[in-house]
Design a protein around this motif. Structure first.
Motif, PDB file in Angstrom:
ATOM      1  N   UNK A  61     -16.204  14.312   6.240  1.00 27.52           N
ATOM      2  CA  UNK A  61     -16.199  14.647   4.717  1.00 27.52           C
ATOM      3  C   UNK A  61     -16.556  13.771   3.746  1.00 27.52           C
ATOM      4  N   UNK A  62     -17.382  12.637   3.462  1.00 24.32           N
ATOM      5  CA  UNK A  62     -16.886  11.540   2.147  1.00 24.32           C
ATOM      6  C   UNK A  62     -16.845  11.883   1.146  1.00 24.32           C
ATOM      7  N   UNK A  63     -16.840  13.031   0.569  1.00 27.58           N
ATOM      8  CA  UNK A  63     -17.231  12.940  -1.076  1.00 27.58           C
ATOM      9  C   UNK A  63     -15.525  13.766  -0.940  1.00 27.58           C
ATOM     10  N   UNK A  64     -14.579  14.337  -0.126  1.00 26.43           N
ATOM     11  CA  UNK A  64     -13.681  14.823  -0.376  1.00 26.43           C
ATOM     12  C   UNK A  64     -12.398  13.066  -0.239  1.00 26.43           C
ATOM     13  N   UNK A  82      -8.095   2.870  -2.499  1.00 25.10           N
ATOM     14  CA  UNK A  82      -9.517   1.985  -2.112  1.00 25.10           C
ATOM     15  C   UNK A  82      -9.340   2.482  -0.553  1.00 25.10           C
ATOM     16  N   UNK A  83      -8.098   2.794  -0.226  1.00 27.81           N
ATOM     17  CA  UNK A  83      -8.402   2.829   1.374  1.00 27.81           C
ATOM     18  C   UNK A  83      -9.817   4.057   1.356  1.00 27.81           C
ATOM     19  N   UNK A  84      -9.303   5.182   0.599  1.00 24.36           N
ATOM     20  CA  UNK A  84      -9.864   6.595   0.052  1.00 24.36           C
ATOM     21  C   UNK A  84     -11.467   6.095  -0.066  1.00 24.36           C
ATOM     22  N   UNK A  85     -12.223   5.328  -0.699  1.00 23.87           N
ATOM     23  CA  UNK A  85     -13.423   4.462  -0.910  1.00 23.87           C
ATOM     24  C   UNK A  85     -14.340   4.119   0.055  1.00 23.87           C
ATOM     25  N   UNK A  86     -13.193   3.181   1.007  1.00 25.39           N
ATOM     26  CA  UNK A  86     -13.590   2.653   2.066  1.00 25.39           C
ATOM     27  C   UNK A  86     -13.736   3.563   2.940  1.00 25.39           C
ATOM     28  N   UNK A  89     -17.232   5.144   2.025  1.00 24.51           N
ATOM     29  CA  UNK A  89     -18.434   3.699   2.145  1.00 24.51           C
ATOM     30  C   UNK A  89     -18.620   4.055   3.655  1.00 24.51           C
ATOM     31  N   UNK A  90     -17.656   4.633   4.970  1.00 25.40           N
ATOM     32  CA  UNK A  90     -17.629   3.974   6.356  1.00 25.40           C
ATOM     33  C   UNK A  90     -18.918   5.209   6.590  1.00 25.40           C
ATOM     34  N   UNK A  97     -22.457   6.514  -5.815  1.00 28.70           N
ATOM     35  CA  UNK A  97     -21.145   7.190  -6.288  1.00 28.70           C
ATOM     36  C   UNK A  97     -19.931   6.600  -5.952  1.00 28.70           C
ATOM     37  N   UNK A  98     -19.477   6.452  -4.976  1.00 26.68           N
ATOM     38  CA  UNK A  98     -17.905   5.338  -3.756  1.00 26.68           C
ATOM     39  C   UNK A  98     -18.278   4.253  -4.662  1.00 26.68           C
TER      40      UNK A  98
END
Length: 168
Positions: A61-64, A82-86, A89-90, A97-98
């Motif tokens: 679940x990307x939004x988390x 940055x790790x969370x955003x990447x 994006x994966x 928004x990311x």
């Protein structure tokens, strides 16, 4: 919990989500919503813990990841953010928004070229998000690219003519 949350009754919603978790500790969605409410209340560390548990239970679940990244960035934990955003994006490379959140963090770090790329990707995915044009314009102006900055600001004004920030 969702009804209370929709009604703005955050305390009741938090209690309901906590009860749901007590009954079923594997209910990732309850941790996600709990994290959102805790973040809204400024309880960032508790929200981070809730998001991490939500991710553990539902890693797709990307939004988390975005929400977690935003809190980590707020705490100055840029590498983790940055790790969370990447990861977000994966999971969903077309989530604009990311790129906005990533661009904001990169801009804060002074990585202007990378931030510009992130904002441009966000605009490519969602060309109607006026504030992104403002952020892009700010970075372009900082680099002395005045004509490009003015163009970005004009697009922001066209999209949000009644939003004061676009005129700043």
């Amino acid at each position: 919990g969702n009804i209370f949350r929709q009604q703005g009754k955050d305390a009741e919603a938090i209690t309901a989500y906590q009860k749901a978790i007590a009954i079923n500790p594997q209910l990732g969605v309850a941790y996600k919503h709990l994290g959102n409410l805790l973040a809204k209340q400024g309880k960032d560390n508790e929200a981070i813990t809730a998001y991490q548990k939500a991710i553990q239970l539902n890693p797709n679940e990307g939004i988390v990841y975005v929400n977690l990244g935003n809190l980590l960035a707020k705490q100055g934990k840029d590498t983790e953010a940055i790790t969370a955003y990447q990861k977000a994006l994966q999971l969903n490379p077309n989530e604009g928004i990311v790129y906005v959140s990533l661009g904001d963090l990169l801009a804060k770090q002074g990585k202007d070229a990378e931030a510009i790329n992130a904002y441009q990707k966000a605009i490519q995915l969602n060309p109607n998000e006026g504030i992104v044009y403002v952020n892009l314009g700010d970075l372009l102006a900082k680099q002395g690219k005045d004509a490009e900055a003015i163009n970005a600001y004009q697009k922001a004004i066209k999209l949000n003519p009644n939003e004061g920030i676009v005129y700043v």
